[in-house]
Design a protein around this motif. Structure first.
Motif, PDB file in Angstrom:
ATOM      1  N   SER A 184     -77.029  58.432  42.731  1.00 46.26           N
ATOM      2  CA  SER A 184     -77.618  59.437  43.444  1.00 46.26           C
ATOM      3  C   SER A 184     -77.220  59.085  44.922  1.00 46.26           C
ATOM      4  N   GLY A 185     -77.198  60.179  45.919  1.00 42.26           N
ATOM      5  CA  GLY A 185     -76.973  59.901  47.415  1.00 42.26           C
ATOM      6  C   GLY A 185     -75.511  60.109  47.550  1.00 42.26           C
ATOM      7  N   ARG A 186     -75.217  59.564  48.720  1.00 39.36           N
ATOM      8  CA  ARG A 186     -73.790  59.733  49.221  1.00 39.36           C
ATOM      9  C   ARG A 186     -72.770  59.181  48.359  1.00 39.36           C
ATOM     10  N   ARG A 187     -71.472  59.594  48.022  1.00 36.08           N
ATOM     11  CA  ARG A 187     -70.631  58.945  47.207  1.00 36.08           C
ATOM     12  C   ARG A 187     -71.019  58.632  45.879  1.00 36.08           C
ATOM     13  N   SER A 188     -71.831  59.486  45.224  1.00 37.27           N
ATOM     14  CA  SER A 188     -72.527  59.194  44.092  1.00 37.27           C
ATOM     15  C   SER A 188     -71.269  59.376  43.039  1.00 37.27           C
TER      16      SER A 188
END
Length: 239
Positions: A184-188
């Motif tokens: 999850s999150g950025r650049r997942s």
């Protein structure tokens, strides 16, 4: 870089890349180099008085304005380039050697104090054109010699370091890869792709692939060390 603003469009005159005209007509080279998403621009003038250059220009507008001033005052082109904050002018009297190694794409200007200036590589044969322009305008004693070991090793050594760093990271990822892991999150998306790639290839095959690339680069370097490429040079005596 703006597609409408190309080095070809900024060349100050029709003789900009022509080294066969009158020896009093300066040669002006304008070229670009790309690295990832960034593009750098470069300009150089060679005439009987010496060599002037400004490398690694980040903003096309800067080069556009510079070339505009050169067009308006062609007789002052050398002074205009040298007056820039990172501009340089090397008079012929202070020039010691200019070397060019075609196989390694290396062009170096050396002054009488031994200071070296490596000229940024272009993609359209700019190094050869610059070398021939120096020969045409400034003369010098021409010769050939084997390239030194460090010149031969620079490129491959960088490749080996990058292979070791990136390869080690990929081996680590393949060791830690887990198909059930959630991201999850950025650049997942990128993390998920790397995790899938590492799990699919596995640490054993990843090590084999990285090792194979490392060996190919190392073998190429050793071959170049054994069979050195020829380096052309122009030598100048102090005036």
């Amino acid at each position: 870089m703006n597609d409408e603003l190309t080095p070809e469009a900024l060349v100050p005159s029709e003789s900009a890349t022509d080294v066969t005209g009158s020896e009093h007509d300066p040669t002006v080279m304008v070229w670009s180099t790309s690295s990832g998403d960034s593009t750098l621009l470069h300009v150089m003038q060679i005439d009987p008085t010496g060599i002037a250059w400004l490398l690694d220009i980040k903003k096309p507008k800067v080069l556009e304005e510079l070339v505009g001033r050169i067009n308006a005052q062609p007789d002052e082109a050398t002074a205009i380039i040298a007056a820039e904050s990172k501009g340089t002018f090397l008079p012929r009297a202070e020039l010691s050697r200019v070397t060019y190694t075609e196989g390694l794409q290396q062009l170096t200007i050396i002054d009488q104090a031994g200071k070296k200036q490596k000229i940024t590589e272009g993609n359209e044969g700019e190094h050869r054109q610059i070398f021939e322009a120096v020969r045409h305008h400034l003369g010098g004693t021409a010769g050939e010699e084997e390239a030194d070991a460090w010149s031969v090793m620079q490129g491959p050594l960088l490749g080996l370091v990058l292979t070791a760093a990136i390869g080690g990271f990929m081996i680590f990822l393949s060791t830690e890869a887990d198909p059930s892991r959630e991201f999850s999150g950025r650049r997942s998306g990128m993390k998920k792709l790397l995790n899938w790639l590492g799990y699919t290839i596995g640490p054993t095959w990843m090590s084999i692939i990285v090792g194979g690339i490392f060996l190919v680069i190392f073998a190429s370097m050793m071959h170049s060390l054994i069979k050195r490429p020829l380096r052309e040079f122009l030598a100048f005596r102090p005036v």
